[in-house]
Scaffold this motif. Sequence first.
Motif, mmCIF file in Angstrom:
data_model
loop_
_atom_site.group_PDB
_atom_site.id
_atom_site.type_symbol
_atom_site.label_atom_id
_atom_site.label_comp_id
_atom_site.label_asym_id
_atom_site.label_seq_id
_atom_site.Cartn_x
_atom_site.Cartn_y
_atom_site.Cartn_z
ATOM 1 N N ASN A 171 0.823 -1.210 0.000
ATOM 2 C CA ASN A 171 0.000 0.000 0.000
ATOM 3 C C ASN A 171 0.859 1.264 0.000
ATOM 4 O O ASN A 171 0.479 2.277 0.570
ATOM 5 C CB ASN A 171 -0.932 -0.010 1.218
ATOM 6 C CG ASN A 171 -2.049 1.007 1.091
ATOM 7 O OD1 ASN A 171 -2.507 1.318 0.001
ATOM 8 N ND2 ASN A 171 -2.487 1.529 2.226
ATOM 9 N N GLU A 172 1.996 1.197 -0.665
ATOM 10 C CA GLU A 172 2.943 2.310 -0.664
ATOM 11 C C GLU A 172 2.337 3.604 -1.206
ATOM 12 O O GLU A 172 2.721 4.692 -0.797
ATOM 13 C CB GLU A 172 4.208 1.934 -1.451
ATOM 14 C CG GLU A 172 5.062 0.852 -0.808
ATOM 15 C CD GLU A 172 4.479 -0.562 -0.891
ATOM 16 O OE1 GLU A 172 4.899 -1.405 -0.084
ATOM 17 O OE2 GLU A 172 3.613 -0.839 -1.743
ATOM 18 N N GLU A 173 1.381 3.496 -2.113
ATOM 19 C CA GLU A 173 0.755 4.704 -2.682
ATOM 20 C C GLU A 173 -0.546 5.082 -1.968
ATOM 21 O O GLU A 173 -1.274 5.961 -2.441
ATOM 22 C CB GLU A 173 0.514 4.503 -4.177
ATOM 23 C CG GLU A 173 1.810 4.285 -4.961
ATOM 24 C CD GLU A 173 1.536 3.892 -6.392
ATOM 25 O OE1 GLU A 173 1.167 4.788 -7.178
ATOM 26 O OE2 GLU A 173 1.664 2.707 -6.733
ATOM 27 N N SER A 174 -0.845 4.425 -0.869
ATOM 28 C CA SER A 174 -2.009 4.739 -0.013
ATOM 29 C C SER A 174 -3.352 4.721 -0.733
ATOM 30 O O SER A 174 -4.222 5.535 -0.447
ATOM 31 C CB SER A 174 -1.815 6.094 0.671
ATOM 32 O OG SER A 174 -0.659 6.061 1.458
ATOM 33 N N TYR A 175 -3.534 3.770 -1.643
ATOM 34 C CA TYR A 175 -4.842 3.619 -2.278
ATOM 35 C C TYR A 175 -5.848 2.985 -1.322
ATOM 36 O O TYR A 175 -7.042 3.184 -1.437
ATOM 37 C CB TYR A 175 -4.747 2.726 -3.527
ATOM 38 C CG TYR A 175 -4.187 3.435 -4.740
ATOM 39 C CD1 TYR A 175 -4.967 4.352 -5.436
ATOM 40 C CD2 TYR A 175 -2.900 3.170 -5.188
ATOM 41 C CE1 TYR A 175 -4.469 5.002 -6.559
ATOM 42 C CE2 TYR A 175 -2.402 3.811 -6.311
ATOM 43 C CZ TYR A 175 -3.181 4.729 -6.987
ATOM 44 O OH TYR A 175 -2.695 5.369 -8.090
ATOM 45 N N SER A 220 -7.095 1.516 2.741
ATOM 46 C CA SER A 220 -7.027 1.740 4.173
ATOM 47 C C SER A 220 -7.862 0.667 4.864
ATOM 48 O O SER A 220 -8.567 -0.095 4.198
ATOM 49 C CB SER A 220 -7.548 3.133 4.519
ATOM 50 O OG SER A 220 -7.246 3.423 5.874
#
Length: 160
Positions: free
Chosen positions: A101-105, A107
Amino acid sequence: DIDECAIGTHNCSTAETCYNIQGSFRCLSFECPSNYRKVSDMRCERISCFNYLDCQNTPVRITYYQLNFQTNIVVPAHIFRIGPSPAYAGDNIILTITKGNEESYFSTRRLNSYTGIVYLQRQVKEPKDFLLDVEMKLWRQGTYTTFLAKIYIFITAHAY
Protein backbone atom coordinates in the motif's frame (compact mmCIF):
# COMPACT_ATOMS: atom_id res chain seq x y z
CA ASP A 1 -14.46 -10.87 -21.63
CA ILE A 2 -13.09 -14.24 -22.71
CA ASP A 3 -12.17 -16.61 -19.88
CA GLU A 4 -8.70 -17.73 -21.02
CA CYS A 5 -8.41 -19.89 -17.89
CA ALA A 6 -11.55 -21.88 -18.70
CA ILE A 7 -10.80 -22.39 -22.39
CA GLY A 8 -7.09 -23.08 -21.87
CA THR A 9 -5.63 -20.27 -23.99
CA HIS A 10 -3.46 -18.95 -21.14
CA ASN A 11 0.30 -19.49 -20.82
CA CYS A 12 0.49 -20.22 -17.07
CA SER A 13 2.91 -22.91 -16.00
CA THR A 14 1.72 -26.03 -14.18
CA ALA A 15 3.01 -24.50 -10.92
CA GLU A 16 0.74 -21.48 -11.40
CA THR A 17 -2.99 -20.93 -11.13
CA CYS A 18 -4.77 -19.06 -13.91
CA TYR A 19 -7.04 -16.27 -12.68
CA ASN A 20 -9.43 -14.62 -15.13
CA ILE A 21 -9.78 -10.82 -15.04
CA GLN A 22 -11.77 -8.45 -17.25
CA GLY A 23 -10.15 -8.59 -20.71
CA SER A 24 -7.18 -10.73 -19.66
CA PHE A 25 -5.81 -13.19 -17.09
CA ARG A 26 -3.06 -13.48 -14.49
CA CYS A 27 -0.81 -16.41 -13.63
CA LEU A 28 -0.59 -16.64 -9.85
CA SER A 29 1.70 -18.73 -7.73
CA PHE A 30 0.74 -19.68 -4.18
CA GLU A 31 3.71 -20.79 -2.14
CA CYS A 32 3.90 -21.39 1.58
CA PRO A 33 6.91 -19.92 3.39
CA SER A 34 9.22 -22.28 5.25
CA ASN A 35 7.72 -23.53 8.52
CA TYR A 36 4.24 -23.48 6.89
CA ARG A 37 2.34 -26.26 5.19
CA LYS A 38 -0.27 -25.95 2.45
CA VAL A 39 -3.65 -27.02 3.85
CA SER A 40 -5.71 -26.02 0.78
CA ASP A 41 -5.16 -24.33 -2.60
CA MET A 42 -5.21 -20.91 -0.97
CA ARG A 43 -4.19 -21.49 2.65
CA CYS A 44 -0.98 -22.14 4.58
CA GLU A 45 -0.78 -22.96 8.28
CA ARG A 46 2.22 -22.59 10.57
CA ILE A 47 3.82 -25.89 11.52
CA SER A 48 5.50 -24.73 14.73
CA CYS A 49 6.98 -21.70 16.44
CA PHE A 50 10.18 -21.46 18.43
CA ASN A 51 9.09 -19.40 21.41
CA TYR A 52 6.24 -17.33 22.81
CA LEU A 53 7.25 -14.17 20.93
CA ASP A 54 7.59 -16.05 17.66
CA CYS A 55 4.10 -17.52 18.18
CA GLN A 56 2.67 -14.05 18.84
CA ASN A 57 4.34 -12.38 15.86
CA THR A 58 4.20 -14.89 13.03
CA PRO A 59 0.86 -15.65 11.38
CA VAL A 60 -0.81 -18.87 12.44
CA ARG A 61 -2.49 -18.88 9.01
CA ILE A 62 -1.80 -17.23 5.64
CA THR A 63 -4.73 -17.10 3.20
CA TYR A 64 -4.64 -15.87 -0.40
CA TYR A 65 -7.55 -14.01 -2.02
CA GLN A 66 -8.11 -12.56 -5.50
CA LEU A 67 -10.35 -9.57 -6.22
CA ASN A 68 -11.13 -7.89 -9.49
CA PHE A 69 -12.53 -4.33 -9.87
CA GLN A 70 -12.85 -1.83 -12.68
CA THR A 71 -11.24 1.63 -12.70
CA ASN A 72 -14.66 3.31 -12.41
CA ILE A 73 -15.38 1.81 -8.97
CA VAL A 74 -16.93 4.42 -6.67
CA VAL A 75 -14.73 5.28 -3.69
CA PRO A 76 -14.64 4.77 -0.80
CA ALA A 77 -15.39 1.12 -1.67
CA HIS A 78 -15.39 -1.68 0.90
CA ILE A 79 -13.53 -4.44 -0.89
CA PHE A 80 -12.67 -6.96 1.81
CA ARG A 81 -14.06 -7.95 5.21
CA ILE A 82 -12.04 -9.80 7.83
CA GLY A 83 -12.64 -11.21 11.28
CA PRO A 84 -12.27 -14.38 13.32
CA SER A 85 -14.69 -17.23 12.77
CA PRO A 86 -16.25 -17.96 15.17
CA ALA A 87 -16.05 -14.65 17.05
CA TYR A 88 -16.41 -14.58 20.83
CA ALA A 89 -17.40 -11.88 23.30
CA GLY A 90 -14.20 -10.15 24.40
CA ASP A 91 -12.44 -10.61 21.05
CA ASN A 92 -10.55 -7.59 19.81
CA ILE A 93 -8.77 -7.16 16.49
CA ILE A 94 -6.10 -4.84 15.12
CA LEU A 95 -5.90 -4.56 11.31
CA THR A 96 -2.79 -3.37 9.50
CA ILE A 97 -1.82 -3.28 5.84
CA THR A 98 1.81 -4.33 6.17
CA LYS A 99 2.78 -4.48 2.47
CA GLY A 100 1.60 -3.32 -0.94
CA ASN A 101 0.00 0.00 0.00
CA GLU A 102 2.94 2.31 -0.66
CA GLU A 103 0.75 4.70 -2.68
CA SER A 104 -2.01 4.74 -0.01
CA TYR A 105 -4.84 3.62 -2.28
CA PHE A 106 -6.21 1.41 0.51
CA SER A 107 -7.03 1.74 4.17
CA THR A 108 -8.56 -0.35 6.96
CA ARG A 109 -11.33 0.31 9.43
CA ARG A 110 -12.81 -1.60 12.31
CA LEU A 111 -16.57 -2.09 12.12
CA ASN A 112 -16.65 -3.47 15.67
CA SER A 113 -14.25 -5.21 18.06
CA TYR A 114 -14.10 -8.37 15.90
CA THR A 115 -14.74 -7.25 12.31
CA GLY A 116 -12.71 -5.00 10.05
CA ILE A 117 -12.72 -3.95 6.44
CA VAL A 118 -10.17 -3.05 3.81
CA TYR A 119 -11.40 -0.30 1.56
CA LEU A 120 -10.25 1.51 -1.55
CA GLN A 121 -9.95 5.12 -0.40
CA ARG A 122 -8.90 6.82 -3.62
CA GLN A 123 -9.62 6.24 -7.29
CA VAL A 124 -7.23 4.10 -9.32
CA LYS A 125 -7.30 5.86 -12.71
CA GLU A 126 -5.38 3.28 -14.79
CA PRO A 127 -5.45 -0.53 -14.74
CA LYS A 128 -3.11 -1.68 -11.98
CA ASP A 129 -2.31 -4.81 -9.97
CA PHE A 130 -1.77 -4.82 -6.21
CA LEU A 131 -0.71 -7.46 -3.72
CA LEU A 132 -1.71 -6.35 -0.23
CA ASP A 133 -0.60 -8.06 2.96
CA VAL A 134 -3.32 -7.44 5.53
CA GLU A 135 -2.48 -8.55 9.03
CA MET A 136 -5.16 -9.20 11.61
CA LYS A 137 -4.01 -9.49 15.19
CA LEU A 138 -6.69 -11.15 17.29
CA TRP A 139 -6.64 -10.50 21.03
CA ARG A 140 -8.51 -13.38 22.65
CA GLN A 141 -8.36 -14.43 26.30
CA GLY A 142 -5.08 -12.67 27.01
CA THR A 143 -3.09 -13.63 23.89
CA TYR A 144 -2.54 -12.28 20.41
CA THR A 145 -2.85 -14.55 17.39
CA THR A 146 -1.80 -13.18 14.01
CA PHE A 147 -3.50 -14.00 10.70
CA LEU A 148 -2.28 -12.83 7.29
CA ALA A 149 -4.50 -12.22 4.25
CA LYS A 150 -2.54 -11.85 1.01
CA ILE A 151 -4.96 -10.09 -1.32
CA TYR A 152 -4.34 -9.83 -5.05
CA ILE A 153 -6.34 -6.88 -6.35
CA PHE A 154 -6.63 -6.38 -10.09
CA ILE A 155 -8.02 -3.04 -11.25
CA THR A 156 -9.00 -3.38 -14.89
CA ALA A 157 -10.23 -0.86 -17.46
CA HIS A 158 -14.00 -0.51 -17.26
CA ALA A 159 -16.07 -2.02 -20.02
CA TYR A 160 -18.13 0.57 -21.88
